[in-house]
Write a protein that holds these residues in place. Sequence first.
Motif, short mmCIF file in Angstrom:
data_model
loop_
_atom_site.label_atom_id
_atom_site.label_comp_id
_atom_site.label_asym_id
_atom_site.label_seq_id
_atom_site.Cartn_x
_atom_site.Cartn_y
_atom_site.Cartn_z
N PRO A 35 -4.87 -10.67 2.19
CA PRO A 35 -6.09 -11.30 2.70
C PRO A 35 -6.96 -10.31 3.44
O PRO A 35 -6.51 -9.22 3.82
N SER A 36 -8.21 -10.68 3.68
CA SER A 36 -9.11 -9.86 4.48
C SER A 36 -8.50 -9.66 5.86
O SER A 36 -7.95 -10.59 6.45
N GLY A 37 -8.62 -8.44 6.37
CA GLY A 37 -8.08 -8.15 7.69
C GLY A 37 -6.61 -7.83 7.73
O GLY A 37 -6.03 -7.66 8.81
N SER A 38 -6.00 -7.68 6.56
CA SER A 38 -4.56 -7.40 6.52
C SER A 38 -4.23 -5.92 6.69
O SER A 38 -3.07 -5.56 6.86
N GLY A 39 -5.25 -5.06 6.64
CA GLY A 39 -5.03 -3.63 6.84
C GLY A 39 -5.07 -2.81 5.57
O GLY A 39 -4.80 -1.60 5.60
N LYS A 40 -5.42 -3.42 4.44
CA LYS A 40 -5.38 -2.72 3.15
C LYS A 40 -6.31 -1.50 3.13
O LYS A 40 -5.90 -0.40 2.78
N SER A 41 -7.57 -1.71 3.48
CA SER A 41 -8.53 -0.61 3.42
C SER A 41 -8.21 0.46 4.46
O SER A 41 -8.37 1.66 4.20
N THR A 42 -7.77 0.05 5.63
CA THR A 42 -7.40 1.02 6.66
C THR A 42 -6.23 1.87 6.19
O THR A 42 -6.18 3.08 6.44
N LEU A 43 -5.29 1.25 5.49
CA LEU A 43 -4.16 2.01 4.94
C LEU A 43 -4.66 3.07 3.96
O LEU A 43 -4.25 4.24 4.05
N LEU A 44 -5.56 2.69 3.06
CA LEU A 44 -6.11 3.67 2.12
C LEU A 44 -6.81 4.81 2.85
O LEU A 44 -6.60 5.98 2.54
N ARG A 45 -7.63 4.46 3.82
CA ARG A 45 -8.43 5.46 4.54
C ARG A 45 -7.55 6.36 5.39
O ARG A 45 -7.94 7.49 5.72
N SER A 46 -6.36 5.90 5.74
CA SER A 46 -5.43 6.73 6.49
C SER A 46 -4.79 7.80 5.61
O SER A 46 -4.41 8.87 6.10
N ILE A 47 -4.69 7.51 4.32
CA ILE A 47 -4.02 8.46 3.42
C ILE A 47 -4.82 9.75 3.30
O ILE A 47 -4.24 10.84 3.18
N ASN A 48 -6.15 9.66 3.32
CA ASN A 48 -6.93 10.91 3.24
C ASN A 48 -7.63 11.24 4.57
O ASN A 48 -8.57 12.02 4.60
N HIS A 49 -7.14 10.62 5.65
CA HIS A 49 -7.57 10.95 7.01
C HIS A 49 -9.03 10.58 7.28
O HIS A 49 -9.66 11.15 8.16
N LEU A 50 -9.55 9.63 6.52
CA LEU A 50 -10.83 9.03 6.93
C LEU A 50 -10.64 8.19 8.19
O LEU A 50 -11.59 7.96 8.94
N GLU A 51 -9.44 7.71 8.39
CA GLU A 51 -9.03 7.09 9.65
C GLU A 51 -7.89 7.90 10.23
O GLU A 51 -6.92 8.20 9.54
N LYS A 52 -7.99 8.25 11.49
CA LYS A 52 -6.92 8.98 12.17
C LYS A 52 -5.84 7.98 12.59
O LYS A 52 -6.14 7.00 13.27
N ILE A 53 -4.62 8.24 12.20
CA ILE A 53 -3.54 7.34 12.58
C ILE A 53 -3.12 7.61 14.02
O ILE A 53 -3.32 8.72 14.55
N ASP A 54 -2.55 6.60 14.65
CA ASP A 54 -2.10 6.73 16.04
C ASP A 54 -0.67 7.25 16.12
O ASP A 54 -0.32 7.99 17.04
N ARG A 55 0.14 6.83 15.18
CA ARG A 55 1.53 7.28 15.12
C ARG A 55 1.96 7.35 13.67
O ARG A 55 1.39 6.68 12.82
N GLY A 56 3.00 8.14 13.40
CA GLY A 56 3.54 8.22 12.07
C GLY A 56 3.14 9.50 11.35
O GLY A 56 2.54 10.41 11.92
N ARG A 57 3.46 9.53 10.07
CA ARG A 57 3.18 10.69 9.23
C ARG A 57 2.67 10.23 7.87
O ARG A 57 3.13 9.24 7.32
N VAL A 58 1.72 10.99 7.33
CA VAL A 58 1.24 10.79 5.96
C VAL A 58 1.40 12.12 5.24
O VAL A 58 0.86 13.15 5.69
N ARG A 59 2.11 12.10 4.13
CA ARG A 59 2.30 13.32 3.33
C ARG A 59 1.88 13.06 1.89
O ARG A 59 2.18 11.99 1.35
N VAL A 60 1.22 14.04 1.30
CA VAL A 60 0.87 14.01 -0.11
C VAL A 60 1.43 15.28 -0.74
O VAL A 60 1.10 16.38 -0.28
N ASP A 61 2.26 15.12 -1.73
CA ASP A 61 2.95 16.27 -2.33
C ASP A 61 3.67 17.10 -1.28
O ASP A 61 3.70 18.34 -1.34
N GLY A 62 4.22 16.43 -0.28
CA GLY A 62 4.96 17.11 0.77
C GLY A 62 4.11 17.71 1.87
O GLY A 62 4.63 18.19 2.87
N GLU A 63 2.78 17.69 1.69
CA GLU A 63 1.87 18.29 2.68
C GLU A 63 1.44 17.24 3.70
O GLU A 63 0.97 16.16 3.34
N LEU A 64 1.61 17.56 4.97
CA LEU A 64 1.18 16.67 6.04
C LEU A 64 -0.34 16.58 6.03
O LEU A 64 -1.03 17.60 6.03
#
Length: 251
Positions: A35-64
């Motif tokens: 549903p709207s507001g569930s965090g879907k778009s924010t999750l996508l934008r976190s993967i390429n750092h359009l949104e800065k995450i507060d905690r955790g790690r995102v890696r693509v091909d092993g690269e932080l």
Amino acid sequence: MIELTGVHKSFGTLEVLRGIDLTVESGTVTVILGPSGSGKSTLLRSINHLEKIDRGRVRVDGELIGYRQAGDKLHELGERQILKQRAKIGFVFQNFNLFPHLTALENVAEAPISALRKNKSETYERARALLGRVGLADKADVYPRQLSGGQQQRVAIARALALEPRLILFDEPTSALDPELVGEVLDVLRDLAAAGTTMIVVTHEIGFAREAADTVIFMDEGRIVEQGPPARVLDNPRHDRTRTFLSKVLS
């Protein structure tokens, strides 16, 4: 290909992502529903750092992504380094975001030339081929205002492909389109999926999820509630919240 570990993101007091753990294999298609507001778009934008995450790690091909790690601490990368990472991660927005003063061909060629310093003539040749791939070979010299919404979105997909990304993120790519234009964009996504492009697609198009996805994820209130093969999640969901959502979407 993609690994998210304990990803949290808040906007003020609103916690949008609440500890997301997710792994996406190379060459697969992942569809995110919710549903709207569930965090879907924010999750996508976190993967390429359009949104800065507060905690955790995102890696693509092993690269932080977005940070470098020194001991137990993370330090945000400089803008140039972040842009270099983003160039490897295609992003297609729901509202196209084309440059209005550039033709379709120029929109597709712009980033490889300006950001990656690619050879101009070779880039334009490839841009024409990509427009042909999305069915717009005859629209190369047309400006966005002269294109339908579906055509603009297909140009946006060609533009994402021009950087030869490791994966492409789609944020509700059909939500801004008139119903009769949705099919032409979904056809392009199906072709990309068949070609083995790694994709994460936020969408409400259940038919596309059923046909093209390797994994379907259902999100609610900033958490992944359920994930699995389309046949199981869509036809035999295990969680009441998933069943309630699907009953409304499919009704």
